[in-house]
Design a protein around this motif. Structure first.
Motif, PDB file in Angstrom:
ATOM      1  N   THR A 171     -65.560   6.636 -30.554  1.00 51.65           N
ATOM      2  CA  THR A 171     -66.837   6.796 -31.250  1.00 51.65           C
ATOM      3  C   THR A 171     -66.884   5.946 -32.512  1.00 51.65           C
ATOM      4  OG1 THR A 171     -66.021   8.802 -32.332  1.00 51.65           O
ATOM      5  CG2 THR A 171     -67.397   9.087 -30.368  1.00 51.65           C
ATOM      6  N   ALA A 172     -65.774   5.840 -33.225  1.00 44.25           N
ATOM      7  CA  ALA A 172     -65.739   4.984 -34.414  1.00 44.25           C
ATOM      8  C   ALA A 172     -65.945   3.518 -34.016  1.00 44.25           C
ATOM      9  CB  ALA A 172     -64.421   5.154 -35.160  1.00 44.25           C
ATOM     10  N   TRP A 173     -65.267   3.102 -32.974  1.00 46.96           N
ATOM     11  CA  TRP A 173     -65.417   1.728 -32.503  1.00 46.96           C
ATOM     12  C   TRP A 173     -66.836   1.469 -32.014  1.00 46.96           C
ATOM     13  CZ3 TRP A 173     -66.504   0.142 -27.455  1.00 46.96           C
ATOM     14  CH2 TRP A 173     -66.481  -1.230 -27.250  1.00 46.96           C
ATOM     15  N   LEU A 174     -67.410   2.427 -31.316  1.00 47.73           N
ATOM     16  CA  LEU A 174     -68.774   2.273 -30.812  1.00 47.73           C
ATOM     17  C   LEU A 174     -69.779   2.190 -31.950  1.00 47.73           C
ATOM     18  CD1 LEU A 174     -70.460   2.065 -28.278  1.00 47.73           C
ATOM     19  CD2 LEU A 174     -70.522   4.550 -28.176  1.00 47.73           C
ATOM     20  N   ALA A 175     -69.617   3.023 -32.958  1.00 50.73           N
ATOM     21  CA  ALA A 175     -70.513   2.954 -34.126  1.00 50.73           C
ATOM     22  C   ALA A 175     -70.386   1.596 -34.807  1.00 50.73           C
ATOM     23  CB  ALA A 175     -70.183   4.077 -35.105  1.00 50.73           C
ATOM     24  N   TRP A 176     -69.164   1.101 -34.916  1.00 48.87           N
ATOM     25  CA  TRP A 176     -68.959  -0.215 -35.535  1.00 48.87           C
ATOM     26  C   TRP A 176     -69.589  -1.322 -34.689  1.00 48.87           C
ATOM     27  CZ3 TRP A 176     -67.963  -2.199 -40.026  1.00 48.87           C
ATOM     28  CH2 TRP A 176     -67.638  -3.551 -40.113  1.00 48.87           C
ATOM     29  N   SER A 177     -69.413  -1.248 -33.374  1.00 55.05           N
ATOM     30  CA  SER A 177     -69.961  -2.303 -32.517  1.00 55.05           C
ATOM     31  C   SER A 177     -71.483  -2.276 -32.472  1.00 55.05           C
ATOM     32  CB  SER A 177     -69.382  -2.209 -31.110  1.00 55.05           C
ATOM     33  OG  SER A 177     -69.813  -1.043 -30.459  1.00 55.05           O
ATOM     34  N   LEU A 178     -72.076  -1.103 -32.670  1.00 59.31           N
ATOM     35  CA  LEU A 178     -73.545  -1.013 -32.676  1.00 59.31           C
ATOM     36  C   LEU A 178     -74.148  -1.489 -33.990  1.00 59.31           C
ATOM     37  CD1 LEU A 178     -74.120   2.467 -30.964  1.00 59.31           C
ATOM     38  CD2 LEU A 178     -74.671   0.222 -30.010  1.00 59.31           C
ATOM     39  N   THR A 179     -73.450  -1.261 -35.115  1.00 56.89           N
ATOM     40  CA  THR A 179     -74.078  -1.495 -36.419  1.00 56.89           C
ATOM     41  C   THR A 179     -73.342  -2.458 -37.331  1.00 56.89           C
ATOM     42  OG1 THR A 179     -72.910   0.335 -37.466  1.00 56.89           O
ATOM     43  CG2 THR A 179     -75.015   0.847 -36.396  1.00 56.89           C
ATOM     44  N   LYS A 180     -72.045  -2.606 -37.173  1.00 54.26           N
ATOM     45  CA  LYS A 180     -71.201  -3.379 -38.101  1.00 54.26           C
ATOM     46  C   LYS A 180     -71.295  -2.839 -39.532  1.00 54.26           C
ATOM     47  CE  LYS A 180     -70.062  -6.590 -35.055  1.00 54.26           C
ATOM     48  NZ  LYS A 180     -69.635  -5.908 -33.864  1.00 54.26           N
ATOM     49  N   LEU A 226     -58.569   9.769 -28.321  1.00 52.98           N
ATOM     50  CA  LEU A 226     -59.303   8.644 -27.749  1.00 52.98           C
ATOM     51  C   LEU A 226     -60.787   8.720 -28.096  1.00 52.98           C
ATOM     52  CD1 LEU A 226     -57.714   8.312 -24.195  1.00 52.98           C
ATOM     53  CD2 LEU A 226     -57.327   6.875 -26.194  1.00 52.98           C
ATOM     54  N   TYR A 227     -61.337   9.932 -28.061  1.00 53.02           N
ATOM     55  CA  TYR A 227     -62.746  10.131 -28.387  1.00 53.02           C
ATOM     56  C   TYR A 227     -63.040   9.710 -29.822  1.00 53.02           C
ATOM     57  CZ  TYR A 227     -67.023  12.673 -29.533  1.00 53.02           C
ATOM     58  OH  TYR A 227     -68.265  13.007 -29.981  1.00 53.02           O
ATOM     59  N   THR A 228     -62.172  10.098 -30.745  1.00 51.35           N
ATOM     60  CA  THR A 228     -62.360   9.745 -32.148  1.00 51.35           C
ATOM     61  C   THR A 228     -62.344   8.233 -32.323  1.00 51.35           C
ATOM     62  OG1 THR A 228     -61.314  11.796 -32.840  1.00 51.35           O
ATOM     63  CG2 THR A 228     -61.422  10.039 -34.470  1.00 51.35           C
ATOM     64  N   ALA A 229     -61.375   7.580 -31.728  1.00 53.80           N
ATOM     65  CA  ALA A 229     -61.283   6.127 -31.836  1.00 53.80           C
ATOM     66  C   ALA A 229     -62.470   5.446 -31.155  1.00 53.80           C
ATOM     67  CB  ALA A 229     -59.971   5.644 -31.227  1.00 53.80           C
ATOM     68  N   PHE A 268     -48.102  29.366 -19.124  1.00 57.22           N
ATOM     69  CA  PHE A 268     -47.824  28.627 -20.350  1.00 57.22           C
ATOM     70  C   PHE A 268     -47.784  27.136 -20.074  1.00 57.22           C
ATOM     71  CE2 PHE A 268     -45.058  26.547 -23.387  1.00 57.22           C
ATOM     72  CZ  PHE A 268     -45.676  26.899 -24.576  1.00 57.22           C
ATOM     73  N   LEU A 269     -47.184  26.737 -18.966  1.00 57.05           N
ATOM     74  CA  LEU A 269     -47.103  25.321 -18.623  1.00 57.05           C
ATOM     75  C   LEU A 269     -48.494  24.728 -18.430  1.00 57.05           C
ATOM     76  CD1 LEU A 269     -45.240  22.943 -18.071  1.00 57.05           C
ATOM     77  CD2 LEU A 269     -45.188  23.643 -15.666  1.00 57.05           C
ATOM     78  N   LEU A 270     -49.376  25.458 -17.758  1.00 56.96           N
ATOM     79  CA  LEU A 270     -50.750  24.994 -17.578  1.00 56.96           C
ATOM     80  C   LEU A 270     -51.471  24.870 -18.918  1.00 56.96           C
ATOM     81  CD1 LEU A 270     -51.848  26.970 -14.395  1.00 56.96           C
ATOM     82  CD2 LEU A 270     -51.451  24.508 -14.593  1.00 56.96           C
ATOM     83  N   LEU A 271     -51.293  25.852 -19.778  1.00 58.36           N
ATOM     84  CA  LEU A 271     -51.908  25.796 -21.106  1.00 58.36           C
ATOM     85  C   LEU A 271     -51.354  24.620 -21.900  1.00 58.36           C
ATOM     86  CD1 LEU A 271     -53.680  27.029 -23.354  1.00 58.36           C
ATOM     87  CD2 LEU A 271     -51.669  28.367 -24.012  1.00 58.36           C
ATOM     88  N   PHE A 272     -50.037  24.456 -21.880  1.00 59.35           N
ATOM     89  CA  PHE A 272     -49.379  23.384 -22.617  1.00 59.35           C
ATOM     90  C   PHE A 272     -49.866  22.016 -22.136  1.00 59.35           C
ATOM     91  CE2 PHE A 272     -45.707  20.528 -23.262  1.00 59.35           C
ATOM     92  CZ  PHE A 272     -45.553  20.666 -24.624  1.00 59.35           C
ATOM     93  N   ALA A 273     -49.901  21.818 -20.826  1.00 58.40           N
ATOM     94  CA  ALA A 273     -50.347  20.544 -20.266  1.00 58.40           C
ATOM     95  C   ALA A 273     -51.834  20.314 -20.550  1.00 58.40           C
ATOM     96  CB  ALA A 273     -50.087  20.509 -18.763  1.00 58.40           C
ATOM     97  N   GLY A 274     -52.636  21.337 -20.367  1.00 59.04           N
ATOM     98  CA  GLY A 274     -54.073  21.204 -20.616  1.00 59.04           C
ATOM     99  C   GLY A 274     -54.382  20.886 -22.063  1.00 59.04           C
ATOM    100  N   GLN A 275     -53.712  21.553 -22.984  1.00 57.06           N
ATOM    101  CA  GLN A 275     -53.939  21.285 -24.406  1.00 57.06           C
ATOM    102  C   GLN A 275     -53.426  19.900 -24.790  1.00 57.06           C
ATOM    103  OE1 GLN A 275     -55.619  23.156 -26.896  1.00 57.06           O
ATOM    104  NE2 GLN A 275     -56.385  23.909 -24.951  1.00 57.06           N
ATOM    105  N   GLY A 276     -52.330  19.477 -24.197  1.00 57.06           N
ATOM    106  CA  GLY A 276     -51.823  18.136 -24.468  1.00 57.06           C
ATOM    107  C   GLY A 276     -52.792  17.067 -24.019  1.00 57.06           C
ATOM    108  N   ILE A 277     -53.325  17.215 -22.820  1.00 58.78           N
ATOM    109  CA  ILE A 277     -54.307  16.270 -22.309  1.00 58.78           C
ATOM    110  C   ILE A 277     -55.573  16.306 -23.151  1.00 58.78           C
ATOM    111  CG2 ILE A 277     -55.809  15.780 -20.330  1.00 58.78           C
ATOM    112  CD1 ILE A 277     -53.441  16.790 -18.573  1.00 58.78           C
ATOM    113  N   SER A 278     -55.994  17.499 -23.550  1.00 60.75           N
ATOM    114  CA  SER A 278     -57.188  17.643 -24.373  1.00 60.75           C
ATOM    115  C   SER A 278     -57.012  16.976 -25.734  1.00 60.75           C
ATOM    116  CB  SER A 278     -57.527  19.123 -24.543  1.00 60.75           C
ATOM    117  OG  SER A 278     -58.683  19.278 -25.317  1.00 60.75           O
ATOM    118  N   ARG A 279     -55.860  17.164 -26.361  1.00 59.98           N
ATOM    119  CA  ARG A 279     -55.595  16.533 -27.667  1.00 59.98           C
ATOM    120  C   ARG A 279     -55.551  15.016 -27.545  1.00 59.98           C
ATOM    121  NH1 ARG A 279     -56.974  20.408 -31.082  1.00 59.98           N
ATOM    122  NH2 ARG A 279     -55.803  22.278 -30.682  1.00 59.98           N
TER     123      ARG A 279
END
Length: 105
Positions: A30-39, A25-28, A9-20
Motif C-alpha cells: 500500500t505504501a508503494w502503491l500510494a507512492w506510485s500513484l502520487t509521488k 506485504l500489505y503494508t509495503a 495450536f499448529l493450525l493457529l501458529f501457521a495461520g497467524q504466521g501466514i497472516s503476519r
C-alpha cells in the motif's frame, strides 16, 4: 516443542504466521502503491495511517464484545473480510480505477 504436536495450536501458529507475513506485504504494497500513484510522501503517510486506524479504533470499541463470542470464528471472519477488501482493491487496480481517495477508503 510439544505444543507443535497439538493440531489446533499448529493450525493457529501457521495461520497467524501466514497472516503476519501478509500484513507485512500489505503494508509495503500500500505504501508503494500510494507512492506510485502520487509521488507524494504525505500521501504515503495518509495511506499508511488509514490502513491501521480502523483496527486501532475497532480494538477499543469491539474488544469486550470479541471476548464474549467464538474467537475462532471471529478470527476467520476478520481475515476473510480483509481478503475481500484486498481483492476489491486488486480488481480496481487492474481496471485502472484505483486512485488515492479510493486507496485511503
Amino acid at each position: 516443542m510439544s505444543l507443535l504436536k497439538d493440531r489446533n495450536f499448529l493450525l493457529l501458529f501457521a495461520g497467524q504466521g501466514i497472516s503476519r507475513f501478509g500484513d507485512g506485504l500489505y503494508t509495503a504494497a500500500t505504501a508503494w502503491l500510494a507512492w506510485s500513484l502520487t509521488k507524494d510522501p504525505t500521501a504515503v503517510a495518509v495511506v499508511s495511517v488509514s490502513a491501521f486506524a480502523p483496527a486501532f479504533v475497532a480494538t477499543f470499541v469491539f474488544a469486550s464484545y470479541a471476548d464474549r463470542g467464538d474467537r475462532r470464528k471471529l478470527m476467520i471472519a476478520t481475515d476473510l473480510a480483509r481478503v475481500v477488501v484486498v481483492a476489491v482493491a486488486s480488481v480496481l487496480l487492474s481496471l485502472d480505477l484505483l486512485n488515492l481517495p479510493v486507496l485511503v477508503a
